[in-house]
Design a protein around this motif. Structure first.
Motif, PDB file in Angstrom:
ATOM      1  N   UNK A   1      85.762  66.053  40.166  1.00 15.25           N
ATOM      2  CA  UNK A   1      84.231  65.330  41.444  1.00 15.25           C
ATOM      3  C   UNK A   1      84.319  64.845  41.875  1.00 15.25           C
ATOM      4  N   UNK A   2      85.369  64.267  41.650  1.00 13.77           N
ATOM      5  CA  UNK A   2      85.362  62.681  42.621  1.00 13.77           C
ATOM      6  C   UNK A   2      86.029  62.962  43.689  1.00 13.77           C
ATOM      7  N   UNK A   3      86.628  63.280  43.638  1.00 12.08           N
ATOM      8  CA  UNK A   3      87.907  63.963  44.849  1.00 12.08           C
ATOM      9  C   UNK A   3      87.105  64.354  46.005  1.00 12.08           C
ATOM     10  N   UNK A   4      85.625  65.417  45.355  1.00 13.56           N
ATOM     11  CA  UNK A   4      85.145  66.076  46.600  1.00 13.56           C
ATOM     12  C   UNK A   4      84.164  65.559  47.464  1.00 13.56           C
ATOM     13  N   UNK A   5      83.545  63.841  46.575  1.00 12.18           N
ATOM     14  CA  UNK A   5      82.711  62.575  46.491  1.00 12.18           C
ATOM     15  C   UNK A   5      82.802  62.442  48.109  1.00 12.18           C
ATOM     16  N   UNK A   6      82.115  61.394  48.929  1.00 11.80           N
ATOM     17  CA  UNK A   6      82.229  61.439  50.125  1.00 11.80           C
ATOM     18  C   UNK A   6      81.382  60.026  49.492  1.00 11.80           C
ATOM     19  N   UNK A   7      82.058  58.835  50.556  1.00 10.26           N
ATOM     20  CA  UNK A   7      80.985  57.711  49.810  1.00 10.26           C
ATOM     21  C   UNK A   7      79.412  57.841  50.098  1.00 10.26           C
ATOM     22  N   UNK A   8      79.165  57.994  51.529  1.00  8.48           N
ATOM     23  CA  UNK A   8      77.927  58.148  52.065  1.00  8.48           C
ATOM     24  C   UNK A   8      77.404  59.557  52.826  1.00  8.48           C
ATOM     25  N   UNK A   9      76.243  60.254  52.830  1.00  6.74           N
ATOM     26  CA  UNK A   9      75.856  61.405  53.748  1.00  6.74           C
ATOM     27  C   UNK A   9      74.861  61.069  54.686  1.00  6.74           C
ATOM     28  N   UNK A  10      75.256  61.763  55.874  1.00  3.13           N
ATOM     29  CA  UNK A  10      74.125  61.324  56.643  1.00  3.13           C
ATOM     30  C   UNK A  10      74.569  62.646  57.986  1.00  3.13           C
ATOM     31  N   UNK A  11      72.859  63.322  58.392  1.00  7.84           N
ATOM     32  CA  UNK A  11      72.784  64.098  59.336  1.00  7.84           C
ATOM     33  C   UNK A  11      73.752  64.418  60.163  1.00  7.84           C
ATOM     34  N   UNK A  12      73.762  63.341  61.022  1.00  5.02           N
ATOM     35  CA  UNK A  12      74.245  62.931  62.137  1.00  5.02           C
ATOM     36  C   UNK A  12      75.335  61.693  62.163  1.00  5.02           C
ATOM     37  N   UNK A  13      75.925  61.471  63.812  1.00  6.35           N
ATOM     38  CA  UNK A  13      77.177  60.496  63.661  1.00  6.35           C
ATOM     39  C   UNK A  13      75.904  59.470  64.491  1.00  6.35           C
ATOM     40  N   UNK A  14      74.947  59.762  65.273  1.00  2.00           N
ATOM     41  CA  UNK A  14      73.989  58.467  65.871  1.00  2.00           C
ATOM     42  C   UNK A  14      73.272  57.912  64.334  1.00  2.00           C
ATOM     43  N   UNK A  15      73.681  58.481  62.988  1.00  3.62           N
ATOM     44  CA  UNK A  15      72.434  58.093  62.272  1.00  3.62           C
ATOM     45  C   UNK A  15      73.641  56.860  61.513  1.00  3.62           C
ATOM     46  N   UNK A  16      75.117  56.625  61.648  1.00  2.32           N
ATOM     47  CA  UNK A  16      75.724  55.996  61.495  1.00  2.32           C
ATOM     48  C   UNK A  16      75.381  54.494  61.372  1.00  2.32           C
ATOM     49  N   UNK A  17      74.800  53.757  61.454  1.00  2.00           N
ATOM     50  CA  UNK A  17      74.778  52.855  61.817  1.00  2.00           C
ATOM     51  C   UNK A  17      75.959  51.003  61.562  1.00  2.00           C
ATOM     52  N   UNK A  18      76.228  50.642  62.191  1.00  2.00           N
ATOM     53  CA  UNK A  18      76.982  48.959  61.486  1.00  2.00           C
ATOM     54  C   UNK A  18      75.988  48.498  60.763  1.00  2.00           C
ATOM     55  N   UNK A  19      75.226  48.651  60.550  1.00  2.00           N
ATOM     56  CA  UNK A  19      74.929  48.220  59.177  1.00  2.00           C
ATOM     57  C   UNK A  19      75.207  49.054  57.842  1.00  2.00           C
ATOM     58  N   UNK A  20      74.823  50.273  58.222  1.00  2.00           N
ATOM     59  CA  UNK A  20      76.065  51.164  57.266  1.00  2.00           C
ATOM     60  C   UNK A  20      77.135  50.144  56.698  1.00  2.00           C
ATOM     61  N   UNK A  21      77.581  51.119  57.731  1.00  2.00           N
ATOM     62  CA  UNK A  21      79.377  50.834  57.721  1.00  2.00           C
ATOM     63  C   UNK A  21      79.266  49.130  56.880  1.00  2.00           C
ATOM     64  N   UNK A  22      78.620  47.799  56.980  1.00  2.00           N
ATOM     65  CA  UNK A  22      78.848  46.921  56.762  1.00  2.00           C
ATOM     66  C   UNK A  22      78.621  46.690  54.808  1.00  2.00           C
ATOM     67  N   UNK A  23      77.618  47.645  54.781  1.00  2.00           N
ATOM     68  CA  UNK A  23      77.745  47.750  53.409  1.00  2.00           C
ATOM     69  C   UNK A  23      78.682  49.027  53.008  1.00  2.00           C
ATOM     70  N   UNK A  24      79.301  49.949  53.855  1.00  2.00           N
ATOM     71  CA  UNK A  24      80.248  50.500  53.112  1.00  2.00           C
ATOM     72  C   UNK A  24      81.698  49.303  53.343  1.00  2.00           C
ATOM     73  N   UNK A  25      81.654  48.197  53.460  1.00  2.00           N
ATOM     74  CA  UNK A  25      83.043  47.693  53.926  1.00  2.00           C
ATOM     75  C   UNK A  25      83.924  47.952  54.882  1.00  2.00           C
ATOM     76  N   UNK A  26      83.667  48.602  55.742  1.00  2.00           N
ATOM     77  CA  UNK A  26      84.182  49.023  56.977  1.00  2.00           C
ATOM     78  C   UNK A  26      84.483  47.564  57.592  1.00  2.00           C
TER      79      UNK A  26
END
Length: 168
Positions: A1-26
């Protein structure tokens, strides 16, 4: 199952914030085109996509487009966004992901790919140690292979509810 698991899920691109990206270490973002930046048949980005991308760059993120589509389509979007790109990336194989990370001077673990497909974007990210944000597709594709993949994805998507916190 881990192969199919995304790190995070959002409905649309505009909801991916710099805050979330920082939390992901990106430190960098790889962007899919079809059903992420534009509908599958459109030659225009969705409303707000250009501004969202500029906001990420302004926040210090490196951004590159990585798509399985052909150069003609991908290069047009890349030019519109003013971004480097990799076309015919052969996702989910890790070659395009690794090439994009090297292009940006980073390691895969410092990058996150944002896309709409589990069987390409997410699996590819997991194969090379990259993070992923899975989006809802903007528009259903018409080909039978896409319909089969979307049907298979449905059960997996139900397991990965939209959430702000990181799944892994």
């Amino acid at each position: 199952m881990a192969l199919f698991r995304p790190t995070a899920v959002k409905p649309r691109i505009g909801e991916v914030t710099p805050r979330l990206l920082r939390r992901l270490g990106a430190r960098a973002v790889l962007l899919d085109v079809d059903n992420t930046l534009a509908t599958y048949t459109s030659h225009e980005p969705i409303k707000g996509a250009l501004e969202w991308t500029r906001e990420l760059i302004g926040a210090g993120y490196k951004v590159v487009i990585v798509s399985n589509n052909y150069k003609k389509r991908v290069s047009a979007f890349a030019a519109r966004f003013g971004l480097p790109y990799i076309s015919f990336a052969i996702k989910p194989l890790p070659f395009g992901y690794v090439r994009a990370a090297k292009m940006l001077g980073l390691r895969c673990r410092d990058c996150v790919i944002i896309g709409d497909q589990i069987f390409t974007d997410v699996i590819g990210a997991n194969l090379c140690g990259m993070k992923s944000v899975l989006l809802e597709p903007l528009d259903p594709e018409e080909g039978w292979t896409f319909r089969v993949r979307r049907h298979l994805e449905k059960g997996l998507r139900n397991k990965f509810k939209v959430r702000e916190d990181v799944i892994k």
